[in-house]
Design a protein around this motif. Structure first.
Motif, PDB file in Angstrom:
ATOM      1  N   GLY A 196      -1.166  24.487 -43.809  1.00 26.66           N
ATOM      2  CA  GLY A 196      -2.275  23.551 -43.644  1.00 26.66           C
ATOM      3  C   GLY A 196      -1.822  22.394 -42.792  1.00 26.66           C
ATOM      4  N   PRO A 197      -2.196  22.376 -41.501  1.00 29.98           N
ATOM      5  CA  PRO A 197      -1.752  21.308 -40.602  1.00 29.98           C
ATOM      6  C   PRO A 197      -2.186  19.928 -41.078  1.00 29.98           C
ATOM      7  CG  PRO A 197      -2.648  23.136 -39.353  1.00 29.98           C
ATOM      8  CD  PRO A 197      -2.976  23.407 -40.790  1.00 29.98           C
ATOM      9  N   ASN A 198      -1.284  18.974 -40.933  1.00 35.28           N
ATOM     10  CA  ASN A 198      -1.530  17.618 -41.409  1.00 35.28           C
ATOM     11  C   ASN A 198      -1.865  16.675 -40.260  1.00 35.28           C
ATOM     12  OD1 ASN A 198      -0.844  14.809 -42.201  1.00 35.28           O
ATOM     13  ND2 ASN A 198      -0.246  15.730 -44.133  1.00 35.28           N
ATOM     14  N   SER A 199      -0.918  16.479 -39.341  1.00 32.88           N
ATOM     15  CA  SER A 199      -1.116  15.550 -38.229  1.00 32.88           C
ATOM     16  C   SER A 199      -0.793  16.230 -36.912  1.00 32.88           C
ATOM     17  CB  SER A 199      -0.239  14.312 -38.399  1.00 32.88           C
ATOM     18  OG  SER A 199      -0.654  13.553 -39.518  1.00 32.88           O
ATOM     19  N   ILE A 200      -1.465  15.769 -35.867  1.00 28.76           N
ATOM     20  CA  ILE A 200      -1.355  16.411 -34.567  1.00 28.76           C
ATOM     21  C   ILE A 200      -1.042  15.354 -33.511  1.00 28.76           C
ATOM     22  CG2 ILE A 200      -3.812  16.212 -34.027  1.00 28.76           C
ATOM     23  CD1 ILE A 200      -3.674  19.069 -32.908  1.00 28.76           C
ATOM     24  N   LEU A 201      -0.311  15.775 -32.479  1.00 24.66           N
ATOM     25  CA  LEU A 201       0.141  14.875 -31.429  1.00 24.66           C
ATOM     26  C   LEU A 201       0.094  15.601 -30.101  1.00 24.66           C
ATOM     27  CD1 LEU A 201       1.690  12.258 -30.493  1.00 24.66           C
ATOM     28  CD2 LEU A 201       3.797  13.469 -31.088  1.00 24.66           C
ATOM     29  N   LEU A 202      -0.510  14.974 -29.091  1.00 26.05           N
ATOM     30  CA  LEU A 202      -0.563  15.554 -27.750  1.00 26.05           C
ATOM     31  C   LEU A 202       0.456  14.872 -26.848  1.00 26.05           C
ATOM     32  CD1 LEU A 202      -4.386  15.915 -26.957  1.00 26.05           C
ATOM     33  CD2 LEU A 202      -2.779  17.717 -27.549  1.00 26.05           C
TER      34      LEU A 202
ATOM     35  N   ILE B 211       2.916  11.760 -37.305  1.00 22.31           N
ATOM     36  CA  ILE B 211       3.878  11.837 -36.203  1.00 22.31           C
ATOM     37  C   ILE B 211       3.376  10.969 -35.050  1.00 22.31           C
ATOM     38  CG2 ILE B 211       4.997  14.060 -36.635  1.00 22.31           C
ATOM     39  CD1 ILE B 211       2.923  15.395 -34.883  1.00 22.31           C
ATOM     40  N   CYS B 212       4.316  10.444 -34.292  1.00 14.01           N
ATOM     41  CA  CYS B 212       3.966   9.697 -33.093  1.00 14.01           C
ATOM     42  C   CYS B 212       5.085   9.874 -32.078  1.00 14.01           C
ATOM     43  CB  CYS B 212       3.718   8.212 -33.389  1.00 14.01           C
ATOM     44  SG  CYS B 212       5.176   7.295 -33.924  1.00 14.01           S
ATOM     45  N   MET B 213       4.859   9.406 -30.863  1.00 15.07           N
ATOM     46  CA  MET B 213       5.784   9.639 -29.763  1.00 15.07           C
ATOM     47  C   MET B 213       6.091   8.334 -29.042  1.00 15.07           C
ATOM     48  SD  MET B 213       5.332  12.452 -26.714  1.00 15.07           S
ATOM     49  CE  MET B 213       5.798  13.822 -27.775  1.00 15.07           C
ATOM     50  N   GLY B 214       7.339   8.186 -28.599  1.00 19.77           N
ATOM     51  CA  GLY B 214       7.704   7.044 -27.783  1.00 19.77           C
ATOM     52  C   GLY B 214       6.963   7.068 -26.457  1.00 19.77           C
ATOM     53  N   ASN B 215       6.919   5.936 -25.789  1.00 23.69           N
ATOM     54  CA  ASN B 215       6.142   5.836 -24.561  1.00 23.69           C
ATOM     55  C   ASN B 215       6.668   6.698 -23.425  1.00 23.69           C
ATOM     56  OD1 ASN B 215       4.219   3.887 -25.530  1.00 23.69           O
ATOM     57  ND2 ASN B 215       5.847   2.365 -25.460  1.00 23.69           N
ATOM     58  N   ASP B 216       7.960   7.060 -23.472  1.00 18.95           N
ATOM     59  CA  ASP B 216       8.507   7.954 -22.443  1.00 18.95           C
ATOM     60  C   ASP B 216       8.260   9.424 -22.765  1.00 18.95           C
ATOM     61  OD1 ASP B 216      10.181   8.332 -24.569  1.00 18.95           O
ATOM     62  OD2 ASP B 216      12.023   7.805 -23.508  1.00 18.95           O
ATOM     63  N   GLU B 217       7.624   9.697 -23.923  1.00 21.84           N
ATOM     64  CA  GLU B 217       7.307  11.050 -24.385  1.00 21.84           C
ATOM     65  C   GLU B 217       8.560  11.911 -24.552  1.00 21.84           C
ATOM     66  OE1 GLU B 217       3.874  13.014 -22.755  1.00 21.84           O
ATOM     67  OE2 GLU B 217       2.973  11.128 -22.109  1.00 21.84           O
ATOM     68  N   LYS B 218       9.686  11.289 -24.875  1.00 22.28           N
ATOM     69  CA  LYS B 218      10.926  12.019 -25.113  1.00 22.28           C
ATOM     70  C   LYS B 218      11.416  11.891 -26.546  1.00 22.28           C
ATOM     71  CE  LYS B 218      12.657  11.811 -20.359  1.00 22.28           C
ATOM     72  NZ  LYS B 218      13.790  11.385 -19.479  1.00 22.28           N
ATOM     73  N   THR B 219      10.746  11.066 -27.336  1.00 24.17           N
ATOM     74  CA  THR B 219      11.151  10.835 -28.714  1.00 24.17           C
ATOM     75  C   THR B 219       9.963  11.034 -29.641  1.00 24.17           C
ATOM     76  OG1 THR B 219      12.768   9.199 -27.982  1.00 24.17           O
ATOM     77  CG2 THR B 219      12.206   9.198 -30.312  1.00 24.17           C
ATOM     78  N   ILE B 220      10.155  11.782 -30.719  1.00 26.28           N
ATOM     79  CA  ILE B 220       9.124  11.999 -31.725  1.00 26.28           C
ATOM     80  C   ILE B 220       9.604  11.420 -33.047  1.00 26.28           C
ATOM     81  CG2 ILE B 220       7.858  13.714 -33.085  1.00 26.28           C
ATOM     82  CD1 ILE B 220       7.998  15.574 -30.687  1.00 26.28           C
TER      83      ILE B 220
ATOM     84  N   GLY C 284       5.708   6.631 -49.952  1.00 20.28           N
ATOM     85  CA  GLY C 284       6.303   7.200 -48.746  1.00 20.28           C
ATOM     86  C   GLY C 284       5.493   6.880 -47.513  1.00 20.28           C
ATOM     87  N   PRO C 285       6.110   6.984 -46.333  1.00 24.22           N
ATOM     88  CA  PRO C 285       5.378   6.739 -45.085  1.00 24.22           C
ATOM     89  C   PRO C 285       4.358   7.844 -44.839  1.00 24.22           C
ATOM     90  CG  PRO C 285       7.539   7.647 -44.612  1.00 24.22           C
ATOM     91  CD  PRO C 285       7.510   7.400 -46.086  1.00 24.22           C
ATOM     92  N   MET C 286       3.170   7.445 -44.415  1.00 22.29           N
ATOM     93  CA  MET C 286       2.102   8.421 -44.199  1.00 22.29           C
ATOM     94  C   MET C 286       1.634   8.467 -42.742  1.00 22.29           C
ATOM     95  SD  MET C 286       0.521  10.594 -46.285  1.00 22.29           S
ATOM     96  CE  MET C 286       0.284   9.909 -47.921  1.00 22.29           C
ATOM     97  N   ALA C 287       1.897   7.405 -41.997  1.00 24.54           N
ATOM     98  CA  ALA C 287       1.458   7.351 -40.599  1.00 24.54           C
ATOM     99  C   ALA C 287       2.377   6.416 -39.831  1.00 24.54           C
ATOM    100  CB  ALA C 287       0.010   6.869 -40.505  1.00 24.54           C
ATOM    101  N   CYS C 288       2.438   6.630 -38.505  1.00 26.23           N
ATOM    102  CA  CYS C 288       3.272   5.780 -37.660  1.00 26.23           C
ATOM    103  C   CYS C 288       2.641   5.686 -36.279  1.00 26.23           C
ATOM    104  CB  CYS C 288       4.710   6.306 -37.584  1.00 26.23           C
ATOM    105  SG  CYS C 288       4.868   8.038 -37.095  1.00 26.23           S
ATOM    106  N   ALA C 289       3.002   4.621 -35.567  1.00 22.85           N
ATOM    107  CA  ALA C 289       2.489   4.406 -34.209  1.00 22.85           C
ATOM    108  C   ALA C 289       3.497   3.564 -33.450  1.00 22.85           C
ATOM    109  CB  ALA C 289       1.130   3.705 -34.249  1.00 22.85           C
ATOM    110  N   VAL C 290       3.593   3.804 -32.139  1.00 20.56           N
ATOM    111  CA  VAL C 290       4.521   3.075 -31.280  1.00 20.56           C
ATOM    112  C   VAL C 290       3.725   2.137 -30.382  1.00 20.56           C
ATOM    113  CG1 VAL C 290       6.205   3.289 -29.404  1.00 20.56           C
ATOM    114  CG2 VAL C 290       6.275   4.879 -31.326  1.00 20.56           C
TER     115      VAL C 290
END
Length: 306
Positions: free
Chosen positions: A99-105, A156-165, A207-213
């Motif tokens: 069951g997918p939880n969070s999605i990131l493009l 899940i979230c990603m750094g601005n250079d899209e090289k770190t999750i 616990g942590p449930m969400a994150c953003a950069v």
């Protein structure tokens, strides 16, 4: 910092706020994808079962939906004559998703990443079978970055250079970090025998449930807690060395489930970052989407490595 403003309120639980072209979208547990624009909210489209997270390919005007109950990633496209929603990813190497939880493009890598946790409690600390997957949008191949080893992987979230999750492993109250190697391959920060490392280990709260950069690569983490335990919500802020440099208290909003920065508010004027805007989902009583103005913390003298 001003008090948060409620912009959407529903009986159904809300998750995964995103902002696209000045409009805010959230996923409701009853199947609605709700749009907030020009101070009005409406149902933008509806999916069967329980959408838990959404992202939009702004270039192609396509929504990707992590559908928890249907156990798949769905793809929704809309034009003048037809709305189409299809099951896009529903298995890995012949095994159904939990069951997918969070999605990131990641437009730069042409990939979609998603956590697979199953319903709340299914992949708890005594049953660490959650995963992190990555799918190539061009050839539709799916690979596992962490397979059947995580305890309720959520935001899940990603750094601005899209090289770190960054990944919220809620069941173990911690943040994991993945870093991109060559040719789009991601690996854990250190190659340990169990193939994972901890970027931030929390104490207290569920616990942590969400994150953003942020645009300055500060990591904001929404730390979920049950309303029976506390009345206050907490967002912790970390710099690139994993040092806690700020904490944001949200009275009366403890059950934080989703978070994103407003792209339009992330602007620079004379080399100084202006106050940003966070959109946050919270579900302690009704499902709510909050708009919060945040002032970037002063990082001076708070990082012992600099």
């Amino acid at each position: 910092m001003s008090a948060p403003q409620i912009i959407i309120e529903q009986q159904s639980q809300l998750n995964s706020p995103i902002e696209v072209d000045g409009a805010v979208y959230v996923a409701a547990q009853n199947g609605e994808i709700i749009q907030y624009k020009d101070e009005q909210s409406k149902t933008f489209f509806h999916v069967a079962s329980q959408p838990h997270s959404i992202k939009m390919d702004n270039k192609n005007k396509v929504f990707y939906v992590a559908n928890m109950a249907r156990q798949c990633i769905q793809r929704f496209s809309q034009d003048e004559n037809n709305d189409e929603i299809i099951d896009f990813i529903n298995e890995f190497e012949g095994m159904p998703l939990l069951g997918p939880n969070s999605i990131l493009l990641s437009p730069k890598n042409n990939m979609v990443f998603f956590t697979d946790s199953g319903p709340f409690g299914e992949t708890a600390i005594d049953n660490c079978k959650g995963s992190l997957f990555a799918a190539d949008l061009e050839n539709l191949t799916c690979k596992a970055l962490a397979l059947y080893c995580l305890s309720f992987p959520s935001g899940i979230c990603m750094g601005n250079d899209e090289k770190t999750i960054y990944l919220c492993e809620t069941g173990k109250n911690r943040i994991l970090r993945f870093v991109q190697a060559n040719a789009g391959i991601y690996y854990f920060r250190y190659q340990l025998p169990h193939k994972f490392s901890v970027y931030i280990q929390f104490q207290g709260r569920f616990g942590p449930m969400a994150c953003a950069v942020s645009s300055t690569d500060l990591l904001y983490v929404a730390r979920y807690e049950f309303a029976q335990v506390t009345e206050d919500g907490l967002i912790s802020v970390y710099n690139q060395n994993g040092i806690n440099i700020d904490n944001i208290i949200l009275p009366q909003y403890p059950e934080l489930t989703g978070m994103t920065f407003s792209v339009q508010a992330q602007i620079f004027v004379q080399s100084r970052l202006q106050p940003g805007v966070l959109y946050i989902t919270e579900n302690s009583q009704k499902g709510k989407c909050l708009k919060l103005n945040v002032t970037p913390p002063d990082k001076k003298d708070k990082d012992k490595f600099k």
